[in-house]
Design a protein around this motif. Structure first.
Motif, mmCIF file in Angstrom:
data_model
loop_
_atom_site.group_PDB
_atom_site.id
_atom_site.type_symbol
_atom_site.label_atom_id
_atom_site.label_comp_id
_atom_site.label_asym_id
_atom_site.label_seq_id
_atom_site.Cartn_x
_atom_site.Cartn_y
_atom_site.Cartn_z
ATOM 1 N N HIS A 105 0.812 -1.208 0.000
ATOM 2 C CA HIS A 105 0.000 0.000 0.000
ATOM 3 C C HIS A 105 0.855 1.271 0.000
ATOM 4 O O HIS A 105 0.462 2.285 -0.578
ATOM 5 C CB HIS A 105 -0.947 -0.004 1.204
ATOM 6 C CG HIS A 105 -2.089 -0.957 1.051
ATOM 7 N ND1 HIS A 105 -1.959 -2.305 1.286
ATOM 8 C CD2 HIS A 105 -3.378 -0.768 0.671
ATOM 9 C CE1 HIS A 105 -3.127 -2.896 1.064
ATOM 10 N NE2 HIS A 105 -3.993 -1.990 0.703
ATOM 11 N N GLY A 108 -9.315 5.942 1.137
ATOM 12 C CA GLY A 108 -8.465 4.927 1.745
ATOM 13 C C GLY A 108 -9.141 4.078 2.797
ATOM 14 O O GLY A 108 -8.445 3.491 3.638
ATOM 15 N N THR A 120 -10.236 1.220 4.918
ATOM 16 C CA THR A 120 -9.480 -0.037 4.958
ATOM 17 C C THR A 120 -10.297 -1.248 4.556
ATOM 18 O O THR A 120 -9.730 -2.267 4.156
ATOM 19 C CB THR A 120 -8.921 -0.274 6.375
ATOM 20 O OG1 THR A 120 -10.016 -0.390 7.304
ATOM 21 C CG2 THR A 120 -8.014 0.858 6.802
ATOM 22 N N THR A 154 -9.631 1.758 -3.678
ATOM 23 C CA THR A 154 -8.330 2.418 -3.777
ATOM 24 C C THR A 154 -7.279 1.470 -4.327
ATOM 25 O O THR A 154 -6.453 1.852 -5.172
ATOM 26 C CB THR A 154 -7.900 2.956 -2.405
ATOM 27 O OG1 THR A 154 -8.859 3.911 -1.948
ATOM 28 C CG2 THR A 154 -6.537 3.624 -2.489
ATOM 29 N N GLU A 155 -7.285 0.205 -3.849
ATOM 30 C CA GLU A 155 -6.291 -0.758 -4.313
ATOM 31 C C GLU A 155 -6.450 -1.049 -5.803
ATOM 32 O O GLU A 155 -5.490 -1.381 -6.490
ATOM 33 C CB GLU A 155 -6.398 -2.061 -3.523
ATOM 34 C CG GLU A 155 -5.836 -1.992 -2.119
ATOM 35 C CD GLU A 155 -6.759 -1.245 -1.157
ATOM 36 O OE1 GLU A 155 -7.940 -1.047 -1.517
ATOM 37 O OE2 GLU A 155 -6.311 -0.870 -0.067
ATOM 38 N N ARG A 183 -5.661 6.255 -5.889
ATOM 39 C CA ARG A 183 -6.087 7.417 -5.114
ATOM 40 C C ARG A 183 -6.232 8.679 -5.949
ATOM 41 O O ARG A 183 -6.801 9.664 -5.496
ATOM 42 C CB ARG A 183 -5.089 7.677 -3.978
ATOM 43 C CG ARG A 183 -5.086 6.595 -2.919
ATOM 44 C CD ARG A 183 -4.101 6.901 -1.797
ATOM 45 N NE ARG A 183 -4.146 5.848 -0.797
ATOM 46 C CZ ARG A 183 -3.465 4.715 -0.884
ATOM 47 N NH1 ARG A 183 -2.658 4.520 -1.917
ATOM 48 N NH2 ARG A 183 -3.568 3.788 0.044
ATOM 49 N N LEU A 231 -1.597 7.071 3.102
ATOM 50 C CA LEU A 231 -2.591 6.076 2.730
ATOM 51 C C LEU A 231 -3.961 6.697 2.492
ATOM 52 O O LEU A 231 -4.825 6.063 1.890
ATOM 53 C CB LEU A 231 -2.693 5.006 3.821
ATOM 54 C CG LEU A 231 -1.410 4.201 4.076
ATOM 55 C CD1 LEU A 231 -1.609 3.250 5.242
ATOM 56 C CD2 LEU A 231 -0.984 3.449 2.820
ATOM 57 N N SER A 232 -4.188 7.917 2.970
ATOM 58 C CA SER A 232 -5.463 8.594 2.783
ATOM 59 C C SER A 232 -5.244 10.097 2.769
ATOM 60 O O SER A 232 -4.389 10.605 3.492
ATOM 61 C CB SER A 232 -6.440 8.224 3.909
ATOM 62 O OG SER A 232 -7.609 9.013 3.848
#
Length: 761
Positions: free
Chosen positions: A322, A396, A398, A403-404, A408, A463-464
C-alpha cells in the motif's frame, strides 16, 4: 484532472491495426454467425468474462472490448462459458493475438457467497439473475481452460479479481493464504488497476509479434520470472524491511566548500586519506538522482512461504504494497513463490481527462446483447440511466478495495463528455422517462478534486488524503460539481437527477453551497451516507472520520431541506464485526441508533476481501496502518459466529429476533441497566411482541432465561449469522430503515439504489 505523475503515451496516439477496415460492430460478436455477418474470418483478441455481455461503459468487458476495437482489432466475446470443458472456449476459434480473461465486474467469490460463506441464490450479472453461471475463482479456471483450448496462445488476466490477487493474499473462503493468481492461473501477464493504458500498448506490441510472456516493461502489469531476474544490470534490490524506516542522517553541508566536480575527483585520486570535500548538488540535481535510483529499484517483500505462516510478515507485506501505490513514486515489487518470482511493475499512469472522454465516448450500443432477448438483468436495470463521471478514491477506507484497484488519484471526465452521455441515454436507451438515477462513481463528490500541487501529489506516500484529517494540500472545491449538476438539469428532456453514489460528508461540509445544491435538487427524500460506526476505536481501524463531521453535515442537510420546504432524511450505513470493534463499541452504536430514532431494516457484516487493509487486520490481528514489529499493537478481531451474530444484532436492536442474544450479552457485559422500559434503555425486559412474557413480567416471574456464559461464548443452538455482501466488490446492502419507522414498515424506494463501486471493472 489532467496532470500526470509521469510522461505517458496517450492511448489515442497509436496507429490503428489493419483490421480497422472492417469498421465498428453493432455488438461485439459472441458467435461464429455474428463474425460471418461482419466479414471476419477470425478474432484478433477474444475476451472471456464471468458476466453476461452488456454493451455499456459501466461494464468492464464492453469498455475493454470497444477500446480495443477503436485501436483496429477484431474483438470477440465469450460470456459466462460452461467451464466444465474447454470446448465452449473454442466457440469463436483461435484468437490471432491472445485471450483476455476476466471474472467480471465483481470478484467471483463475493458474487457467489455471502459474508458467512453461504451460497447466494441469485447473480445480478446474469440473465434473469440465475445463479451458478460462473465458477469459484473464475479467473484461474477460465485461464486454464483457455490454455487447454488452444495451447500456445497468450493468456492475459485482469479485472478486480486478478488485480486484488496479484501477490500472495489471504482468502477468506478457504481461510488460508493463497499464492498469486499468476501462479495458479498460469497466465502470461496480469494487468492490474484501470488497465486501458497497459492494454492498448500490449495489444499493439503483440500485433507486431511480441509474445505476452516477453513483455516485461509496461506499468500496471505483473508476471512470473525466475528468481533473481532483473530488467538490466543497473537495477538494485531493496529488502522491504528498510522501506518504512528512517535512513541515516547526513551532516549539514558547508556552503563555502564548493569546488568543481573535476577538482573533487582529483583530490580524491591524489590523496585517498585526505579529508574529502563534499560537492554540493542543487536540489534539482538531488531530486533527479533520487528519482533515477527509485526507477531502477525493486523492493523484495517476504516470500509466499513466509507470509503464509507468519502473520507479522503478512501484515508487513500488505503495508509495503500500500505504501508503494502512488504512480508518482512507487517502486517495483517482487515476491518469491517457490523458485520463481512474481514481479509487479509500478502502478499505471492515470488517464487524462481527454483519455477518459475518449474511453467513455466510444460507440456503445447501451443495451444487453440481443441474444438475451427480454431477460431481466438486475445489474443492467440498476445503472442503465446512470452516468459514471469519475474514477478513483483518495479516502483509503481499509475495508474497501476501490483504492487498491482504481488508485487514489481522481480521474474525471469533462463536462461536455458527461452531458453528451446524458443525451445519449435520453435518445437511445429504451424506457427513459427523464430520470437520471445517478451522476457519480466510487464516491459522489470527488469530481475534479486533487492535490493543490502536482509535485506534492507525486511524492506523497500517505494512505489517505482525508484521514485522520483532510490534508491541507487537498483541493476541496466543489464548484465544478455544482456547475455540472446545473448544466445537466438544464438539458432538454431531463426532469430529475438523483445522486445515489456514496457521499463523503466530511468533504461536503467544506462546501455548504454543494450541500444546498444537492439537498434542493438531487435528493429524492432519502440520502445515503456511510459513517460506518460511531466509536473512535473501530473508526480508527477503518480510517473513517469521527461523528463530528456527520453531525455538522446533518445540521446543514436539515437546514437546507427546511429552506427548500422538503421533508428529507439521511440513511446511514454501518458495518458490524469490523476489525477493532469490541462488543461495547457495538452496544454504544446501538444506543446511538436508538437515541436518533433509527431502525435499520438491512445491515452488513464485515467481509474480508483480498488485499484490503482491514482483511490484513482480520487475518493477522495486527494493524498495518502503523509500523510493524513483533510487539506492535494487537487488533480485536470478530471471527466466531456468535460474536458476528451479536454485532449484527446490535444494529437491529429493535427486532424481536435479536432480543435474546442482546439481552444475554448485556447481562454478561454487566450492563443490565440497559434492559428496561426507561428512555435510556436499549431493550425492554421482555421480547417485543411476546405477550406471554409480558404477562409473566407483570406477575413478577422471570421474563427470560439469563445468559450464564462468558462474553463471546455461543449459547447452545446458536448458528452462524447471515449477512449481506461487503462493500469492496459490489453494491452495498441498503439500510432501508428510516427515522421513526416501525419494524416491518415498508422501506423507502429511494433507498434501494446501489453503490457505484459495484460496477467497476
Amino acid at each position: 484532472m489532467t496532470t500526470q505523475p509521469a510522461a505517458a503515451k496517450p492511448i489515442t496516439s497509436y496507429r490503428k491495426y489493419w483490421a480497422s477496415r472492417f469498421g465498428t460492430a453493432p455488438f461485439l460478436p459472441m458467435s461464429r454467425a455474428e463474425m460471418d455477418q461482419l466479414g471476419w474470418d477470425s478474432c484478433d483478441i477474444i475476451l472471456i468474462s464471468g458476466d453476461c455481455y452488456i454493451d455499456h461503459p459501466s461494464f468492464g468487458m464492453a469498455l475493454v472490448g470497444r477500446l480495443l476495437e477503436a485501436q483496429g482489432f477484431r474483438v470477440g466475446i465469450i460470456a459466462q462459458p460452461d467451464w466444465q470443458s474447454a470446448e465452449p472456449f473454442r466457440a469463436l476459434g483461435k484468437p490471432n493475438l491472445f485471450f483476455g480473461v476476466t471474472a467480471g465486474n465483481m470478484d467471483s467469490m463475493i458474487n457467489r457467497y455471502t459474508a458467512d460463506r453461504r451460497p447466494r441464490s441469485d447473480d445480478a450479472y446474469t440473465p434473469n439473475a440465475e445463479p451458478n453461471k460462473r465458477p469459484d475463482r473464475a479467473v484461474t479456471v477460465y485461464a486454464q481452460r483457455c490454455r487447454e483450448a488452444y495451447p500456445g496462445v497468450g493468456v492475459m488476466i485482469g479485472s478486480i479479481e486478478a488485480s486484488l490477487r496479484r501477490i500472495a493474499h489471504f482468502d477468506y473462503w478457504s481461510d488460508k493464504v493463497r499464492q498469486s493468481v499468476l501462479i495458479t492461473s498460469k497466465a502470461d501477464i496480469l494487468l492490474y488497476g484501470n488497465a486501458e493504458r497497459a492494454l492498448v500498448e500490449i495489444a499493439h506490441r503483440a500485433a507486431k509479434g511480441e509474445k505476452l510472456s516477453e513483455i516485461r516493461d509496461v506499468r500496471g502489469t505483473a508476471f512470473v520470472v525466475q528468481q533473481g531476474w532483473r530488467p538490466d544490470e543497473e537495477w538494485q534490490e531493496m529488502d522491504s524491511s528498510v522501506v518504512d524506516t528512517p535512513g541515516k542522517v547526513d551532516p549539514h553541508l558547508n556552503p563555502y566548500q564548493e569546488i568543481p566536480e573535476q577538482a573533487a575527483e582529483a583530490t580524491k585520486d591524489s590523496d585517498p586519506t585526505a579529508p574529502q570535500v563534499i560537492r554540493i548538488e542543487s536540489r534539482e540535481e538531488r531530486l533527479a538522482k533520487r528519482r533515477a535510483e527509485r526507477a531502477k529499484t525493486v523492493i523484495r517483500i517476504p516470500a509466499y512461504e513466509a507470509v503464509a505462516h507468519d502473520p507479522v510478515l503478512y501484515a508487513h507485506a500488505s503495508r509495503t504494497l500500500h505504501l508503494e501505490s502512488n504512480p508518482g513514486n512507487a517502486r517495483a515489487l517482487v515476491q518469491l513463490h517457490g523458485s520463481r518470482d512474481v514481479w509487479l511493475n509500478p502502478p499505471p499512469i492515470p488517464l487524462t481527462t481527454e483519455e477518459m472522454d475518449f474511453v467513455y465516448g466510444l460507440p456503445y450500443a447501451r443495451n444487453p446483447h440481443p441474444s438475451y432477448g427480454n431477460a431481466h438483468i438486475p445489474a443492467w436495470e440498476m445503472i442503465k440511466y446512470s452516468v459514471n463521471i469519475m474514477r478513483g478514491c483518495f479516502g483509503g477506507c481499509t475495508f474497501c478495495s476501490i483504492t487498491e484497484h482504481e488508485g487514489r488519484i481522481i480521474q474525471s471526465r469533462s463536462e461536455e463528455s458527461i452531458l453528451h452521455e446524458i443525451e445519449e441515454i435520453r435518445d437511445k436507451t429504451p424506457g427513459f422517462t427523464g430520470h437520471i438515477s445517478d451522476l457519480g462513481g466510487p464516491t459522489a463528490n470527488m469530481y475534479r478534486l486533487s492535490c493543490k500541487d502536482p509535485n506534492i501529489e507525486r511524492s506523497c506516500r500517505k494512505l489517505s488524503c482525508v484521514f485522520p484529517d483532510i490534508c491541507e494540500n487537498l483541493n476541496t472545491d466543489h464548484s465544478h460539481l455544482i456547475q455540472l449538476y446545473r448544466k445537466a438539469r438544464a438539458l432538454p428532456g431531463v426532469k430529475k437527477i438523483n445522486i445515489q453514489s456514496g457521499l463523503r460528508y466530511d468533504l461536503a461540509v467544506r462546501s455548504p453551497e454543494y450541500i444546498k445544491e444537492l439537498v434542493q435538487h438531487h435528493v429524492g427524500g432519502y440520502l445515503k451516507i456511510a459513517p460506518e460506526h460511531t466509536e473512535d476505536g473501530p473508526l480508527s481501524k477503518m480510517m473513517k472520520p469521527g461523528m463530528g463531521a456527520y453531525d455538522k453535515f446533518k445540521e446543514l442537510f436539515e437546514r437546507f431541506s427546511r429552506q427548500a420546504g422538503k421533508e428529507q432524511y439521511l440513511i446511514p450505513y454501518f458495518i458490524a464485526a469490523h476489525p477493532g470493534t469490541s462488543d461495547e463499541d457495538m452496544m454504544n452504536l446501538a444506543l446511538w441508533l436508538k437515541k436518533n430514532n433509527f431502525r435499520l431494516d438491512q445491515v452488513q457484516t464485515f467481509t474480508p476481501t483480498p488485499m484490503a487493509m482491514a482483511t490484513t487486520m482480520w487475518h493477522t490481528r495486527r494493524n498495518p496502518l502503523k509500523r510493524l514489529s513483533r510487539s506492535s499493537e494487537k487488533v480485536d478481531v470478530v471471527r466466531d459466529g456468535y460474536r458476528r451474530k451479536l454485532h449484527k444484532a446490535f444494529l437491529r436492536y429493535h427486532h424481536s429476533d435479536n432480543w435474546q442474544i442482546i439481552h444475554d450479552a448485556l447481562i454478561n457485559m454487566g450492563r443490565s441497566d440497559l434492559i428496561g422500559h426507561s428512555k435510556h434503555c436499549l431493550i425492554p425486559p421482555t421480547p417485543p411482541g411476546d405477550k406471554s412474557a409480558a404477562v409473566r413480567h407483570r406477575l413478577g416471574a422471570p421474563a427470560a432465561r439469563q445468559g450464564n456464559g462468558k462474553p463471546g461464548q455461543p449459547r447452545p443452538g446458536q448458528g452462524k449469522a447471515t449477512a449481506a455482501q461487503g462493500k469492496s466488490f459490489g453494491g452495498r446492502p441498503q439500510a432501508t430503515g428510516r427515522p421513526g419507522a416501525k419494524p416491518g414498515s415498508k422501506p423507502a424506494s429511494q433507498a434501494t439504489g446501489t453503490n457505484r463501486s459495484k460496477h467497476k471493472r
